[in-house]
Design an enzyme around this catalytic site. Sequence first.
Site, PDB file in Angstrom:
ATOM      1  N   GLU A  64      -1.100   4.953  -2.119  1.00  0.00           N
ATOM      2  CA  GLU A  64      -1.983   6.110  -1.882  1.00  0.00           C
ATOM      3  C   GLU A  64      -1.556   7.364  -2.649  1.00  0.00           C
ATOM      4  O   GLU A  64      -1.515   8.459  -2.109  1.00  0.00           O
ATOM      5  CB  GLU A  64      -2.082   6.391  -0.382  1.00  0.00           C
ATOM      6  CG  GLU A  64      -2.598   5.176   0.382  1.00  0.00           C
ATOM      7  CD  GLU A  64      -2.753   5.415   1.884  1.00  0.00           C
ATOM      8  OE1 GLU A  64      -2.419   6.512   2.363  1.00  0.00           O
ATOM      9  OE2 GLU A  64      -3.226   4.493   2.567  1.00  0.00           O
ATOM     10  N   GLU A  81      -5.579  -4.920   3.008  1.00  0.00           N
ATOM     11  CA  GLU A  81      -5.661  -4.368   4.367  1.00  0.00           C
ATOM     12  C   GLU A  81      -7.079  -4.450   4.926  1.00  0.00           C
ATOM     13  O   GLU A  81      -7.515  -3.569   5.673  1.00  0.00           O
ATOM     14  CB  GLU A  81      -5.185  -2.911   4.380  1.00  0.00           C
ATOM     15  CG  GLU A  81      -3.790  -2.721   3.848  1.00  0.00           C
ATOM     16  CD  GLU A  81      -3.236  -1.317   4.026  1.00  0.00           C
ATOM     17  OE1 GLU A  81      -3.805  -0.524   4.819  1.00  0.00           O
ATOM     18  OE2 GLU A  81      -2.225  -1.004   3.383  1.00  0.00           O
TER      19      GLU A  81
HETATM   20  C1  XIL Z   1      -1.326   2.223   9.815  1.00  0.00           C
HETATM   21  C2  XIL Z   1      -0.905   1.357  10.992  1.00  0.00           C
HETATM   22  O1  XIL Z   1      -1.835   0.317  11.138  1.00  0.00           O
HETATM   23  C3  XIL Z   1      -0.834   2.176  12.238  1.00  0.00           C
HETATM   24  O2  XIL Z   1      -0.299   1.405  13.315  1.00  0.00           O
HETATM   25  C4  XIL Z   1       0.030   3.409  12.018  1.00  0.00           C
HETATM   26  O3  XIL Z   1      -0.006   4.230  13.155  1.00  0.00           O
HETATM   27  C5  XIL Z   1      -0.446   4.194  10.813  1.00  0.00           C
HETATM   28  O4  XIL Z   1      -0.478   3.324   9.682  1.00  0.00           O
HETATM   29  N1  XIL Z   1      -3.098   2.335   5.027  1.00  0.00           N
HETATM   30  C6  XIL Z   1      -1.844   1.772   5.004  1.00  0.00           C
HETATM   31  C7  XIL Z   1      -1.219   1.306   6.281  1.00  0.00           C
HETATM   32  O5  XIL Z   1      -1.293   1.542   3.923  1.00  0.00           O
HETATM   33  O6  XIL Z   1       0.185   1.379   6.254  1.00  0.00           O
HETATM   34  C8  XIL Z   1      -1.773   2.046   7.461  1.00  0.00           C
HETATM   35  O7  XIL Z   1      -1.224   1.454   8.640  1.00  0.00           O
HETATM   36  C9  XIL Z   1      -3.276   2.005   7.453  1.00  0.00           C
HETATM   37  C10 XIL Z   1      -3.821   2.663   6.227  1.00  0.00           C
END
Ligand code: XIL
Length: 366
Positions: A174, A281
């Site tokens: 990101e 994701e």
């Molecule tokens: C999220 C998790 O799912 C949550 O449990 C945590 O509170 C915050 O992070 N993009 C990413 C992930 O790369 O690491 C994130 O995960 C969701 C968005």
Amino acid sequence: MKHRVFIALVISLFVPFLIMFRVSSTPSEPLTSPIPVEETSTSESLRSLAQKRGIYIGPAVAWEPLQNDANYRSVLAQEFNILTPENIMKFEYVHPQRDRYDFTQVDALVAFAKANNIEVRGHPLVWHHALPRWLWLNENKFTRDELIAILREHIQTVVGRYRGQVVAWDVVSEAINRDGSLRDTIWLRNIGPEYIDLAFRWAHEADPKARLFYSDYGNDEEGPKPDAMYNLVRAMLQRGVPISGVGLQTHRHLKEPPSVERIAKNMKRHADLGIEVQFTELDVQIVEATGTWEERLAAQGRVYSDLLRVCLAAQNCTAFMTWGFTDRYTWVNNLTGKVEAPLIFDTSYRPKPAYEALKKALSSGA
Ligand code: XIL
């Protein structure tokens, strides 16, 4: 005699205690035994179908249910050939103090994966979220050289510990804004844009065989952000930076279904650079979409299978990963404040239409 009675008493009082303590203080123990999996001709698992198509399929795994929910573990072992820790590898968990790392949970997760023949995808090494207090609270106290040293040590300690055990890493996550500029993070502000190249070079030094990825959201189709990512990767390759691929997070909503054409095109231009792509994701929110619940579940299934088909058709798409697998545990509920249903198993581990749609996509056109 009295002496023996005393010893017997001590043993009978303390042994159960010791056993209880041992069980609760070593959560990793049950995670190291393989879970038997069933395979019948009528119900082939996702992992077995995916293996035939030459791709990884798997979810992000949350620590709590991995420890405490046997159904969770058994579906994981049955269905998937890769997993990624949802949170426990993040900087603040694994490196809580400047001079202290804590690998207890990650070690247990890696042992679970190994025991069940599941690969591990590491996530993430360099991110602007989930930083420990010792780091972000003291940002102004560190010099540029100190922050470079901190980041280098962090990356090489974490990657080095799991050398040979983690197939791919999200090295930088990101780092790009929606308009294509670089995100203002602790790393950009203090080190400068070269932190990205450095992170990949350090990770490569620590495990030369691991596949190294740049990961982001909103980067899967077209526009300023996907273009900026593409240009960044191309320039990194020109500079000889060891990057293997890009992760498309693809957190989605049924209200704005993905365009398979645009994603295929984006994958193709990365293939032309020799770069892998992975869905890393995926989840698909449906609560606010229109239609009956059944219609929305069916439409969700189509989004899942459309994306899997794009991946299967692209020569460089090597993994299809979802952010969780059961609606029982999903980060989306916290994100939206609603009880969402974005994944492929329902809250009782029953396969949803999305699960069946994935199976169909994996079985067809082979
Ligand atoms: C999220 C998790 O799912 C949550 O449990 C945590 O509170 C915050 O992070 N993009 C990413 C992930 O790369 O690491 C994130 O995960 C969701 C968005």
